[in-house]
Motif scaffolding. Structure first.
Motif, PDB file in Angstrom:
ATOM      1  N   LYS A 157      -7.303   0.840  -5.133  1.00 44.59           N
ATOM      2  CA  LYS A 157      -6.176   1.347  -5.903  1.00 44.59           C
ATOM      3  C   LYS A 157      -6.540   2.610  -6.643  1.00 44.59           C
ATOM      4  CE  LYS A 157      -2.539  -0.361  -8.944  1.00 44.59           C
ATOM      5  NZ  LYS A 157      -2.048  -1.522  -9.700  1.00 44.59           N
ATOM      6  N   THR A 158      -7.829   2.771  -6.974  1.00 46.41           N
ATOM      7  CA  THR A 158      -8.245   3.947  -7.722  1.00 46.41           C
ATOM      8  C   THR A 158      -8.167   5.219  -6.902  1.00 46.41           C
ATOM      9  OG1 THR A 158     -10.534   3.502  -7.106  1.00 46.41           O
ATOM     10  CG2 THR A 158      -9.777   2.635  -9.214  1.00 46.41           C
ATOM     11  N   SER A 159      -7.975   5.097  -5.591  1.00 45.82           N
ATOM     12  CA  SER A 159      -7.875   6.291  -4.757  1.00 45.82           C
ATOM     13  C   SER A 159      -6.490   6.915  -4.839  1.00 45.82           C
ATOM     14  CB  SER A 159      -8.190   5.948  -3.301  1.00 45.82           C
ATOM     15  OG  SER A 159      -7.220   5.059  -2.783  1.00 45.82           O
ATOM     16  N   PHE A 160      -5.552   6.246  -5.506  1.00 46.94           N
ATOM     17  CA  PHE A 160      -4.198   6.761  -5.632  1.00 46.94           C
ATOM     18  C   PHE A 160      -3.999   7.425  -6.990  1.00 46.94           C
ATOM     19  CE2 PHE A 160      -3.210   2.850  -2.931  1.00 46.94           C
ATOM     20  CZ  PHE A 160      -3.330   3.570  -1.764  1.00 46.94           C
ATOM     21  N   PRO A 161      -3.229   8.503  -7.039  1.00 44.62           N
ATOM     22  CA  PRO A 161      -2.826   9.032  -8.331  1.00 44.62           C
ATOM     23  C   PRO A 161      -1.933   8.019  -9.034  1.00 44.62           C
ATOM     24  CG  PRO A 161      -2.398  10.605  -6.558  1.00 44.62           C
ATOM     25  CD  PRO A 161      -2.722   9.288  -5.926  1.00 44.62           C
ATOM     26  N   PRO A 162      -1.815   8.092 -10.348  1.00 47.80           N
ATOM     27  CA  PRO A 162      -0.972   7.136 -11.062  1.00 47.80           C
ATOM     28  C   PRO A 162       0.477   7.212 -10.577  1.00 47.80           C
ATOM     29  CG  PRO A 162      -2.266   8.473 -12.588  1.00 47.80           C
ATOM     30  CD  PRO A 162      -2.438   9.066 -11.232  1.00 47.80           C
ATOM     31  N   ALA A 163       1.068   6.080 -10.256  1.00 50.13           N
ATOM     32  CA  ALA A 163       2.464   6.032  -9.835  1.00 50.13           C
ATOM     33  C   ALA A 163       3.350   5.968 -11.066  1.00 50.13           C
ATOM     34  CB  ALA A 163       2.704   4.821  -8.936  1.00 50.13           C
ATOM     35  N   GLY A 180       6.550   9.350   0.365  1.00 49.07           N
ATOM     36  CA  GLY A 180       5.629   8.224   0.405  1.00 49.07           C
ATOM     37  C   GLY A 180       4.199   8.651   0.128  1.00 49.07           C
ATOM     38  N   TYR A 181       3.869   9.873   0.547  1.00 48.62           N
ATOM     39  CA  TYR A 181       2.513  10.400   0.364  1.00 48.62           C
ATOM     40  C   TYR A 181       2.234  10.772  -1.094  1.00 48.62           C
ATOM     41  CZ  TYR A 181      -1.638  13.283   1.075  1.00 48.62           C
ATOM     42  OH  TYR A 181      -2.915  13.796   1.015  1.00 48.62           O
ATOM     43  N   VAL A 182       3.261  11.155  -1.845  1.00 48.24           N
ATOM     44  CA  VAL A 182       3.078  11.725  -3.181  1.00 48.24           C
ATOM     45  C   VAL A 182       2.150  10.879  -4.053  1.00 48.24           C
ATOM     46  CG1 VAL A 182       4.270  12.193  -5.370  1.00 48.24           C
ATOM     47  CG2 VAL A 182       5.209  13.067  -3.229  1.00 48.24           C
ATOM     48  N   HIS A 183       2.403   9.576  -4.156  1.00 41.94           N
ATOM     49  CA  HIS A 183       1.580   8.722  -5.005  1.00 41.94           C
ATOM     50  C   HIS A 183       0.701   7.750  -4.237  1.00 41.94           C
ATOM     51  CE1 HIS A 183       4.740   9.770  -8.108  1.00 41.94           C
ATOM     52  NE2 HIS A 183       3.607  10.069  -8.715  1.00 41.94           N
ATOM     53  N   TYR A 184       1.001   7.535  -2.947  1.00 41.51           N
ATOM     54  CA  TYR A 184       0.283   6.503  -2.203  1.00 41.51           C
ATOM     55  C   TYR A 184      -0.358   7.019  -0.915  1.00 41.51           C
ATOM     56  CZ  TYR A 184       2.174   3.241  -5.557  1.00 41.51           C
ATOM     57  OH  TYR A 184       2.467   2.578  -6.729  1.00 41.51           O
ATOM     58  N   ARG A 185      -0.447   8.344  -0.790  1.00 37.32           N
ATOM     59  CA  ARG A 185      -1.220   8.983   0.261  1.00 37.32           C
ATOM     60  C   ARG A 185      -0.915   8.450   1.663  1.00 37.32           C
ATOM     61  NH1 ARG A 185      -1.039  12.137  -3.305  1.00 37.32           N
ATOM     62  NH2 ARG A 185      -2.809  13.173  -4.286  1.00 37.32           N
ATOM     63  N   ILE A 186      -1.915   8.311   2.520  1.00 36.13           N
ATOM     64  CA  ILE A 186      -1.688   7.999   3.928  1.00 36.13           C
ATOM     65  C   ILE A 186      -0.978   6.654   4.106  1.00 36.13           C
ATOM     66  CG2 ILE A 186      -2.775   7.554   6.160  1.00 36.13           C
ATOM     67  CD1 ILE A 186      -2.863  10.456   5.389  1.00 36.13           C
ATOM     68  N   LEU A 187      -1.415   5.655   3.354  1.00 36.63           N
ATOM     69  CA  LEU A 187      -0.786   4.338   3.465  1.00 36.63           C
ATOM     70  C   LEU A 187       0.688   4.417   3.094  1.00 36.63           C
ATOM     71  CD1 LEU A 187      -1.031   1.283   3.944  1.00 36.63           C
ATOM     72  CD2 LEU A 187      -1.660   1.046   1.516  1.00 36.63           C
ATOM     73  N   GLY A 188       0.986   5.101   2.012  1.00 34.30           N
ATOM     74  CA  GLY A 188       2.376   5.250   1.584  1.00 34.30           C
ATOM     75  C   GLY A 188       3.204   6.011   2.601  1.00 34.30           C
ATOM     76  N   ALA A 189       2.649   7.124   3.115  1.00 35.62           N
ATOM     77  CA  ALA A 189       3.369   7.920   4.104  1.00 35.62           C
ATOM     78  C   ALA A 189       3.669   7.104   5.358  1.00 35.62           C
ATOM     79  CB  ALA A 189       2.564   9.161   4.465  1.00 35.62           C
ATOM     80  N   THR A 190       2.686   6.305   5.796  1.00 34.20           N
ATOM     81  CA  THR A 190       2.844   5.527   7.024  1.00 34.20           C
ATOM     82  C   THR A 190       3.894   4.428   6.857  1.00 34.20           C
ATOM     83  OG1 THR A 190       0.520   5.932   7.560  1.00 34.20           O
ATOM     84  CG2 THR A 190       1.626   4.152   8.746  1.00 34.20           C
ATOM     85  N   LEU A 191       3.782   3.651   5.785  1.00 31.07           N
ATOM     86  CA  LEU A 191       4.715   2.536   5.581  1.00 31.07           C
ATOM     87  C   LEU A 191       6.128   3.043   5.305  1.00 31.07           C
ATOM     88  CD1 LEU A 191       2.552   0.066   3.455  1.00 31.07           C
ATOM     89  CD2 LEU A 191       3.073  -0.023   5.903  1.00 31.07           C
TER      90      LEU A 191
END
Length: 392
Positions: free
Chosen positions: A3-9, A78-89
């Motif tokens: 979770k620390t790899s993500f910027p704060p949501a 999706g990428y803004v706060h959750y990067r690759i995982l967020g963009a993909t989902l």
């Protein structure tokens, strides 16, 4: 992934965003303009999950890169706060509902020998969509252009060009960004390899898609629709002529009537207009054809979003980048507004359809919280009633 790899949501979880995109993909009518407008209204204005700056970066990247604009914007958000995982989902959630719908319609189309009622539904829905897009374009214009004279000049020019050519000219978006950048900010950031190197690294992969004429049909579908996703800029408005020239004129996979029905399916179903590729793929090669066509179309747009995204995030606050993004955004919104007129010329064919479009604009203007699916449903019923009377 930690979770620390993500910027704060900003007050939302990844699953909340995924569920929102599932709902938008299932209920969002009106094509790329309306879908982009919904994302701004819901995620920027009302829920405040996404900042105005991040949204504008997403729109700019979606216009810079080839592929369907609404899907790329969703992927970027999706990428803004959750990067690759967020963009993909988020990308999967946005596309999946409408894909399942067009596959179901494709099955019905093949099983029952056409969808005669579709013309009647589209008669009403197509006119209502014009009204929905017009309201969305108005909101985007107010938010993105404001009172800036330079941006207004770019906006009006791109709107006029879109109306005149009935297409979106990619290099004009980039030229608009460069113009505002040169006039308003120093050009130092352009000396960094960044985006240019990303684009160059994709060229060998894209070039490999050029062959395949003698390959099995599924491979031909993959090659053709990958090229559609990789080389067509803007939105469903831009990809339709490309699809027509390929699947009707060159490859002869569909006849004229089938292609028109495929476009109608895209317009009467929610989600991105480009999902019509799933319907076309189903008609050509069944369910496997639908899956291959959809994956091949959306994979390039996904890659063209997530690969440059870190550069947008890293350099996006520099004055030169802000100016560049402002120019591209003004061009994009101008082209989107021009596309309202282009679509209207196809959808408004008589007095009843003109009335439906005007009433839609009036209703959405007055009742700002009215959900668009309600408008679409009412327009569909009106079309089913009026179309037989008007074409008796």
């Amino acid at each position: 992934m930690s979770k620390t790899s993500f910027p704060p949501a900003a007050g939302y979880t990844l699953w909340q965003l995924v569920l929102y995109m599932l709902r938008l993909g299932a209920l969002g009518f009106g094509g790329p303009v309306a879908l982009a407008g919904y994302m701004h209204r819901d995620l920027v204005e009302q829920r405040r999950w996404i900042t105005e700056a991040d949204y504008k970066e997403g729109v700019a990247l979606a216009q810079l890169a080839p592929g369907p604009m609404a899907a790329q914007l969703a992927i970027y958000l999706g990428y803004v706060h959750y990067r690759i995982l967020g963009a993909t989902l988020v990308g999967l959630a946005f596309v999946l509902p409408s894909f399942l719908m067009v596959v179901a319609l494709g099955w019905a189309y093949v099983r029952f020998g056409g969808i005669s009622w579709m013309q009647a539904v589209f008669y009403g829905v197509g006119a209502a969509v014009v009204g929905i897009i017009a309201i969305s374009a108005k909101k985007l214009t107010e938010k993105s252009i404001g009172k800036d004279k330079l941006l207004w000049a770019i906006y009006l020019l791109l709107g006029a060009v879109t109306v005149a050519t009935e297409s979106e000219i990619a290099w004009l978006f980039i030229a608009a960004g460069i113009l505002v950048w040169l006039l308003r900010a120093p050009p130092q950031w352009l000396r960094k390899p960044g985006l240019n190197s990303v684009a160059v690294t994709q060229l060998p992969w894209l070039a490999s898609l050029a062959g395949g004429a003698d390959a099995p049909v599924l491979m031909q579908i993959a090659v053709f629709f990958a090229k559609a996703g990789a080389f067509v800029f803007g939105s469903g408005l831009a990809i339709v002529p490309f699809l027509y020239s390929g699947v009707v004129t060159e490859l002869h996979w569909l006849n004229e009537r089938q292609f028109v029905d495929a476009v109608a399916v895209a317009m009467i179903t929610p989600g991105p207009v480009v999902i019509t590729v799933g319907f076309i793929g189903y008609l050509v090669q069944g369910f496997n054809g639908a899956v291959v066509a959809a994956l091949a179309t959306f994979l390039p747009c996904y890659l063209f979003t997530v690969i440059p995204a870190p550069y947008f995030k890293k350099y996006g606050r520099l004055p030169g980048v802000i100016a560049f993004v402002d120019g591209i955004t003004a061009a994009a919104v101008g082209a989107i507004t021009g596309s309202v007129i282009v679509i209207a010329k196809r959808s408004i064919v008589d007095i009843p359809t003109a009335a439906i479009a005007l009433v839609t604009i009036g209703v959405l203007w007055k009742f700002k919280k009215l959900q668009e699916p309600i408008v679409i449903a009412v327009a569909a019923v009106i079309g089913l009633v009026l179309y037989p009377l008007m074409h008796a």
